[in-house]
Design a protein around this motif. Structure first.
Motif, PDB file in Angstrom:
ATOM      1  N   GLU A  87       3.644   4.261   6.468  1.00  4.49           N
ATOM      2  CA  GLU A  87       3.276   3.364   5.282  1.00  4.49           C
ATOM      3  C   GLU A  87       4.587   3.544   4.107  1.00  4.49           C
ATOM      4  O   GLU A  87       4.578   2.670   3.322  1.00  4.49           O
ATOM      5  N   ILE A  90       6.532   0.620   4.679  1.00  5.35           N
ATOM      6  CA  ILE A  90       5.773  -0.879   4.148  1.00  5.35           C
ATOM      7  C   ILE A  90       6.281  -1.079   2.779  1.00  5.35           C
ATOM      8  O   ILE A  90       6.428  -1.905   1.941  1.00  5.35           O
ATOM      9  N   CYS A 162       2.869   3.523  -6.491  1.00  3.23           N
ATOM     10  CA  CYS A 162       2.464   3.962  -5.113  1.00  3.23           C
ATOM     11  C   CYS A 162       1.664   5.253  -5.257  1.00  3.23           C
ATOM     12  O   CYS A 162       1.902   6.060  -6.025  1.00  3.23           O
ATOM     13  N   PHE A 164       0.283   7.335  -1.651  1.00  2.68           N
ATOM     14  CA  PHE A 164       0.040   7.563  -0.298  1.00  2.68           C
ATOM     15  C   PHE A 164      -0.595   8.622  -0.006  1.00  2.68           C
ATOM     16  O   PHE A 164      -0.473   9.888  -0.248  1.00  2.68           O
ATOM     17  N   SER A 193      -2.129   3.739   0.029  1.00  4.22           N
ATOM     18  CA  SER A 193      -2.217   4.055   1.603  1.00  4.22           C
ATOM     19  C   SER A 193      -3.408   5.102   1.643  1.00  4.22           C
ATOM     20  O   SER A 193      -3.482   6.194   0.691  1.00  4.22           O
ATOM     21  N   GLU A 242      -2.055   0.449  10.317  1.00  6.36           N
ATOM     22  CA  GLU A 242      -0.832   1.318  11.158  1.00  6.36           C
ATOM     23  C   GLU A 242      -1.188   1.302  12.563  1.00  6.36           C
ATOM     24  O   GLU A 242      -2.385   1.462  12.964  1.00  6.36           O
ATOM     25  N   THR A 298      -3.811   5.003   9.333  1.00  5.35           N
ATOM     26  CA  THR A 298      -3.804   4.664   8.108  1.00  5.35           C
ATOM     27  C   THR A 298      -3.927   3.119   7.597  1.00  5.35           C
ATOM     28  O   THR A 298      -3.398   2.363   8.757  1.00  5.35           O
ATOM     29  N   VAL A 300      -2.850   0.251   4.589  1.00  2.00           N
ATOM     30  CA  VAL A 300      -2.389   0.118   3.242  1.00  2.00           C
ATOM     31  C   VAL A 300      -2.591  -0.966   2.752  1.00  2.00           C
ATOM     32  O   VAL A 300      -2.725  -2.313   3.332  1.00  2.00           O
TER      33      VAL A 300
END
Length: 306
Positions: A87, A90, A162, A164, A193, A242, A298, A300
């Motif tokens: 991620e 990405i 972001c 994650f 994510s 993913e 995962t 995202v």
């Protein structure tokens, strides 16, 4: 009293499942050798509710989430803070030089350190003291601060925000998301994510303790991620799934083996040991060959602030 959804604040919820707290405690001891009983004092049952407006599933009661000592224990595992994840790539592709970037729950800061090399202006937020100290020693700009507190003095500051593998840990998810959006400039991008609870790994192996309290407080999928745009001033930009990673091949091969075993049991009422021994490496090979077509752990989602 009807349990309210932490995502909408409304009592439009449905009880999906009930777990014994003792089962969770013993599972953590067995799988990770950690005692989490302090998070369940006076609690015998953990319930999983579904928000009927968004499809978001969450654990109740809300006061069983992990503390800093819990995460300090988990960081001892080398797989817990991976320096670079699928991620990360990405998100990196969405960040431009001179963008102001905020990563919430940045761990040791490996992602923002990499993004700084692109010429972006990056700040990380982290509550794990050990991770903050490690990152700061590496000259990474990390603040020991929650997004709720950070948002009070940084309204509409960032081009990209972001997080994650963070939002699934948050019990008060509505406040967390709103604060994340508040620090974004209009037209800025929010990147989230989360573990995909429709993935093979989490859908067919519901006894993975790290998908339970005190580690996870919510369970996300594509539908609940899409629903966010309806509840906040966001427009869904894109969704990325993913592919199955090499370190999760074992789950896929076990799933294929279980499916084969169940068919053989129904037909022959037993499984010869030789067939089981031969089939195991075969299904592992099949899982590897099909990995790019199997959803990994995962998902995202990216959004634009309206």
């Amino acid at each position: 009293m009807k349990v309210k959804s932490p995502l909408t604040g409304l009592p439009r919820t449905r009880l999906d499942k009930t777990l014994d707290a003792e089962f969770i405690i013993q599972s953590y001891k067995k799988q990770l050798h950690i005692d989490v009983s302090r998070f369940f004092q006076g609690i015998k049952k953990i319930q999983i509710y579904k928000c009927l407006d968004t499809g978001y599933r969450f654990y109740y009661p809300f006061n069983t989430s992990g503390d800093s000592k819990f995460y300090e224990y988990l960081e001892k595992f080398p797989w817990y803070y991976m320096d670079w994840k699928w991620e990360h790539k990405i998100a990196s592709n969405l960040i431009k030089p001179k963008n102001r970037v905020l990563e919430i729950g940045c761990g040791r800061g490996s992602f923002i350190k990499k993004i700084q090399q692109k010429g972006a202006d990056c700040i990380g937020l982290e509550l794990n003291e050990n991770a903050v100290s490690y990152g700061q020693d590496k000259k990474v700009n990390i603040l020991k601060e929650s997004i709720q507190n950070h948002a009070k003095n940084n309204n509409e500051r960032y081009d990209v925000v972001c997080s994650f593998q963070v939002v699934e840990h948050i019990a008060k998810i509505k406040e967390f998301l709103q604060s994340s959006i508040n620090v974004l400039k209009p037209g800025g991008r929010l990147v989230i994510s989360v573990p995909n609870n429709d993935s093979l790994i989490l859908k067919y192996y519901d006894n993975i303790v790290l998908n339970m309290p005190p580690h996870h407080m919510g369970m996300w999928d594509i539908n609940s991620l899409i629903s966010i745009q309806k509840k906040f001033n966001l427009q869904l930009d894109n969704v990325f799934f993913e592919p199955l990673q090499n370190y999760h091949l074992e789950y896929a091969s076990l799933y294929l083996e279980e499916k084969l075993s169940s068919r053989l049991l129904r037909k022959y009422h037993f499984i010869p040991p030789l067939i089981r021994k031969i089939a195991r490496p075969f299904w592992k090979f099949c899982a590897k060959e099909m990995s790019e077509y199997i959803f990994g752990q995962t998902i995202v989602a990216t959004y634009i602030k309206i």
